[in-house]
Design a protein around this motif. Structure first.
Motif, PDB file in Angstrom:
ATOM      1  N   VAL A 185     -16.501  12.595 -28.344  1.00  0.00           N
ATOM      2  CA  VAL A 185     -17.060  11.266 -28.611  1.00  0.00           C
ATOM      3  C   VAL A 185     -18.523  11.380 -29.037  1.00  0.00           C
ATOM      4  CG1 VAL A 185     -17.686   9.053 -27.551  1.00  0.00           C
ATOM      5  CG2 VAL A 185     -15.422  10.052 -27.145  1.00  0.00           C
ATOM      6  N   VAL A 238     -21.638   4.663 -25.620  1.00  0.00           N
ATOM      7  CA  VAL A 238     -20.508   3.962 -26.238  1.00  0.00           C
ATOM      8  C   VAL A 238     -20.678   2.453 -26.082  1.00  0.00           C
ATOM      9  CG1 VAL A 238     -18.039   3.482 -25.935  1.00  0.00           C
ATOM     10  CG2 VAL A 238     -18.843   5.844 -26.088  1.00  0.00           C
ATOM     11  N   VAL A 265     -18.375   0.798 -31.715  1.00  0.00           N
ATOM     12  CA  VAL A 265     -17.250   1.378 -30.989  1.00  0.00           C
ATOM     13  C   VAL A 265     -16.283   0.257 -30.644  1.00  0.00           C
ATOM     14  CG1 VAL A 265     -16.514   2.695 -28.985  1.00  0.00           C
ATOM     15  CG2 VAL A 265     -18.713   3.206 -30.071  1.00  0.00           C
TER      16      VAL A 265
END
Length: 105
Positions: free
Chosen positions: A41, A71, A79
């Motif tokens: 990620v 995130v 995201v």
């Protein structure tokens, strides 16, 4: 300007997106999520070509605190989480992306 869509998660999750034409992806098998999902990620968040990162809602549980915070606060790339019943809904994701709440009265 970021233009690519990327997807991160299990091979089962990413396959549908790949069949739809998403070229950037990170496959992380379920038994390796605690070890490899953070790196996958983070790599996609740092990729200047990625404008949208798609993840499964339940994968957020496997991220470390620092990566999860990135995130949840990321504006570019945006995201988008799908599936699950988490507190971060589409409305909140849109508000984060454009900076205003379109449904605000």
């Amino acid at each position: 300007m970021s233009q690519e869509i990327a997807v991160a998660g299990s091979p089962e999750f990413t396959t549908g997106f790949r069949l739809a034409g998403v070229r950037k992806f990170a496959n992380v098998p379920a038994d390796e999520k605690s070890d490899r999902l953070d790196d996958a990620v983070s790599g996609l968040l740092d990729d200047a070509d990625v404008g949208i990162l798609v993840m499964h809602e339940t994968d957020l549980e496997h991220l470390s605190r620092d990566v999860r915070e990135r995130v949840e606060t990321s504006v570019e790339p945006v995201v988008v989480t799908v599936g699950g019943t988490g507190s971060s809904g589409l409305r909140e994701q849109i508000r984060r992306a454009i900076g205003i709440d379109l449904m605000d009265e």
